[in-house]
Design a protein around this motif. Sequence first.
Motif, PDB file in Angstrom:
ATOM      1  N   GLU A 171       0.813  -1.206   0.000  1.00 62.95           N
ATOM      2  CA  GLU A 171       0.000   0.000   0.000  1.00 62.95           C
ATOM      3  C   GLU A 171       0.854   1.266   0.000  1.00 62.95           C
ATOM      4  O   GLU A 171       0.365   2.363  -0.275  1.00 62.95           O
ATOM      5  CB  GLU A 171      -0.955   0.014   1.187  1.00 62.95           C
ATOM      6  N   GLY A 172       2.160   1.110   0.294  1.00 67.01           N
ATOM      7  CA  GLY A 172       3.042   2.277   0.313  1.00 67.01           C
ATOM      8  C   GLY A 172       3.727   2.546  -1.016  1.00 67.01           C
ATOM      9  O   GLY A 172       4.263   3.634  -1.224  1.00 67.01           O
ATOM     10  N   GLY A 173       3.737   1.554  -1.910  1.00 68.13           N
ATOM     11  CA  GLY A 173       4.389   1.732  -3.198  1.00 68.13           C
ATOM     12  C   GLY A 173       5.898   1.818  -3.099  1.00 68.13           C
ATOM     13  O   GLY A 173       6.532   2.655  -3.757  1.00 68.13           O
ATOM     14  N   ASN A 174       6.506   0.922  -2.288  1.00 65.86           N
ATOM     15  CA  ASN A 174       7.956   1.017  -2.092  1.00 65.86           C
ATOM     16  C   ASN A 174       8.654  -0.345  -2.077  1.00 65.86           C
ATOM     17  O   ASN A 174       9.761  -0.473  -1.560  1.00 65.86           O
ATOM     18  CB  ASN A 174       8.266   1.773  -0.794  1.00 65.86           C
ATOM     19  N   VAL A 175       8.007  -1.370  -2.664  1.00 68.44           N
ATOM     20  CA  VAL A 175       8.635  -2.681  -2.828  1.00 68.44           C
ATOM     21  C   VAL A 175       8.250  -3.212  -4.203  1.00 68.44           C
ATOM     22  O   VAL A 175       7.525  -2.573  -4.960  1.00 68.44           O
ATOM     23  CB  VAL A 175       8.199  -3.687  -1.735  1.00 68.44           C
ATOM     24  N   GLY A 176       8.728  -4.410  -4.520  1.00 64.84           N
ATOM     25  CA  GLY A 176       8.307  -5.075  -5.749  1.00 64.84           C
ATOM     26  C   GLY A 176       8.756  -4.353  -7.003  1.00 64.84           C
ATOM     27  O   GLY A 176       9.957  -4.303  -7.319  1.00 64.84           O
ATOM     28  N   ILE A 177       7.815  -3.749  -7.721  1.00 61.78           N
ATOM     29  CA  ILE A 177       8.136  -3.055  -8.978  1.00 61.78           C
ATOM     30  C   ILE A 177       8.718  -1.660  -8.736  1.00 61.78           C
ATOM     31  O   ILE A 177       9.023  -0.950  -9.689  1.00 61.78           O
ATOM     32  CB  ILE A 177       6.899  -2.954  -9.894  1.00 61.78           C
ATOM     33  N   TYR A 178       8.867  -1.296  -7.452  1.00 61.36           N
ATOM     34  CA  TYR A 178       9.426   0.019  -7.109  1.00 61.36           C
ATOM     35  C   TYR A 178      10.658  -0.140  -6.219  1.00 61.36           C
ATOM     36  O   TYR A 178      10.791  -1.110  -5.472  1.00 61.36           O
ATOM     37  CB  TYR A 178       8.396   0.872  -6.359  1.00 61.36           C
ATOM     38  N   ARG A 179      11.517   0.848  -6.289  1.00 64.58           N
ATOM     39  CA  ARG A 179      12.607   0.933  -5.320  1.00 64.58           C
ATOM     40  C   ARG A 179      12.040   1.472  -4.002  1.00 64.58           C
ATOM     41  O   ARG A 179      10.909   1.947  -3.962  1.00 64.58           O
ATOM     42  CB  ARG A 179      13.717   1.843  -5.853  1.00 64.58           C
ATOM     43  N   ASP A 180      12.836   1.395  -2.939  1.00 66.82           N
ATOM     44  CA  ASP A 180      12.312   1.830  -1.639  1.00 66.82           C
ATOM     45  C   ASP A 180      11.982   3.316  -1.622  1.00 66.82           C
ATOM     46  O   ASP A 180      11.246   3.789  -0.758  1.00 66.82           O
ATOM     47  CB  ASP A 180      13.263   1.456  -0.493  1.00 66.82           C
ATOM     48  N   SER A 181      12.482   4.060  -2.602  1.00 61.02           N
ATOM     49  CA  SER A 181      12.165   5.483  -2.730  1.00 61.02           C
ATOM     50  C   SER A 181      10.818   5.716  -3.397  1.00 61.02           C
ATOM     51  O   SER A 181      10.320   6.843  -3.425  1.00 61.02           O
ATOM     52  CB  SER A 181      13.251   6.184  -3.555  1.00 61.02           C
ATOM     53  N   GLY A 182      10.222   4.662  -3.963  1.00 58.22           N
ATOM     54  CA  GLY A 182       8.988   4.793  -4.723  1.00 58.22           C
ATOM     55  C   GLY A 182       9.218   4.907  -6.221  1.00 58.22           C
ATOM     56  O   GLY A 182       8.260   4.910  -7.001  1.00 58.22           O
ATOM     57  N   GLU A 183      10.479   4.996  -6.642  1.00 54.97           N
ATOM     58  CA  GLU A 183      10.800   5.101  -8.069  1.00 54.97           C
ATOM     59  C   GLU A 183      10.514   3.771  -8.768  1.00 54.97           C
ATOM     60  O   GLU A 183      10.822   2.702  -8.251  1.00 54.97           O
ATOM     61  CB  GLU A 183      12.279   5.465  -8.235  1.00 54.97           C
ATOM     62  N   VAL A 184       9.932   3.850  -9.960  1.00 52.86           N
ATOM     63  CA  VAL A 184       9.610   2.657 -10.732  1.00 52.86           C
ATOM     64  C   VAL A 184      10.888   1.966 -11.194  1.00 52.86           C
ATOM     65  O   VAL A 184      11.836   2.627 -11.646  1.00 52.86           O
ATOM     66  CB  VAL A 184       8.755   3.015 -11.959  1.00 52.86           C
ATOM     67  N   ARG A 185      10.909   0.653 -11.121  1.00 55.86           N
ATOM     68  CA  ARG A 185      11.992  -0.122 -11.722  1.00 55.86           C
ATOM     69  C   ARG A 185      11.688  -0.237 -13.221  1.00 55.86           C
ATOM     70  O   ARG A 185      11.098  -1.213 -13.683  1.00 55.86           O
ATOM     71  CB  ARG A 185      12.097  -1.497 -11.070  1.00 55.86           C
ATOM     72  N   GLN A 186      12.083   0.773 -13.946  1.00 54.90           N
ATOM     73  CA  GLN A 186      11.661   0.922 -15.335  1.00 54.90           C
ATOM     74  C   GLN A 186      12.089  -0.267 -16.203  1.00 54.90           C
ATOM     75  O   GLN A 186      11.309  -0.765 -17.023  1.00 54.90           O
ATOM     76  CB  GLN A 186      12.226   2.215 -15.919  1.00 54.90           C
ATOM     77  N   GLY A 187      13.310  -0.719 -16.040  1.00 49.12           N
ATOM     78  CA  GLY A 187      13.784  -1.845 -16.832  1.00 49.12           C
ATOM     79  C   GLY A 187      12.959  -3.093 -16.592  1.00 49.12           C
ATOM     80  O   GLY A 187      12.665  -3.856 -17.520  1.00 49.12           O
ATOM     81  N   LEU A 188      12.568  -3.317 -15.336  1.00 47.60           N
ATOM     82  CA  LEU A 188      11.740  -4.467 -14.983  1.00 47.60           C
ATOM     83  C   LEU A 188      10.388  -4.377 -15.670  1.00 47.60           C
ATOM     84  O   LEU A 188       9.926  -5.351 -16.287  1.00 47.60           O
ATOM     85  CB  LEU A 188      11.561  -4.527 -13.463  1.00 47.60           C
ATOM     86  N   VAL A 189       9.742  -3.221 -15.587  1.00 46.18           N
ATOM     87  CA  VAL A 189       8.423  -3.047 -16.207  1.00 46.18           C
ATOM     88  C   VAL A 189       8.503  -3.231 -17.714  1.00 46.18           C
ATOM     89  O   VAL A 189       7.683  -3.918 -18.325  1.00 46.18           O
ATOM     90  CB  VAL A 189       7.834  -1.669 -15.847  1.00 46.18           C
TER      91      VAL A 189
END
Length: 254
Positions: A171-189
């Motif tokens: 719910e925080g948007g800071n794991v998985g497809i995102y870095r802990d900063s909330g930045e999208v892991r663009q290469g992964l997506v």
Amino acid sequence: MNYRLNNLPERTVKPRGKGLTMVMDKGLSLREVEDFIEVAGAHADIVKLGWSTSFVTPKLKEKLKLYRDADIPVYFGGTLFEAFVIRNQFDEYQRVLDEYDMRFAEVSDGSIEIPHEVKCQYISKLSEQVTVISEVGSKDEKKIFAPYKWINLMRAEIEAGSWKVIAEAREGGNVGIYRDSGEVRQGLVDEILTQIPEETIIWEAPQKAQQVWFIELIGANVNLGNIAPAEVIPLETIRLGLRGDTFNHFLNKK
């Protein structure tokens, strides 16, 4: 809409197969649900009762009825599924789904370890009972999956019977497809989208910057999840290019 504007992106209509807004209800009261439906129900496609909040929510059946009467599907969070599974109560979980007349269920393994073939067996079994949404990715920020693994997991779960697969972000948007900063892991997506059809993925995107990023990448009809109730209408304006963040993005597009 209340008036006419030209050059807006075309939105799919409910019931949508793509362009979904999945809303996270973390404990709204009945009165809050009524207010939410009045203001934003037209833009909400499905509601998740976050993690295991349904276990402690008072007047649960009354809450579910409010959503259903508004033609908004609702389901229990995947953590509740995991809570039953870890206690060897899967059969009882199925009975709970029937007792509350649930038409959707989430299968996840973000908090516990489930061999993936076993997870797919749960998906297959539940898909005979309800429409299954499965979640890929861990809630542990230290667990980072390679893109090929995300792809393989998503593909297998779709083949097992999942209607949609959720890309985990919490719910925080800071794991998985995102870095802990909330930045999208663009290469992964980008890598995931080379193999998995975008309409089958719900990207958890609780933060505005994340919503903007996916809308600019995929378009107004990207599936987005973990949206706070108060952010549903703001999100719809972002989808339509009616907020500064995407104001110019759709102006010259048909």
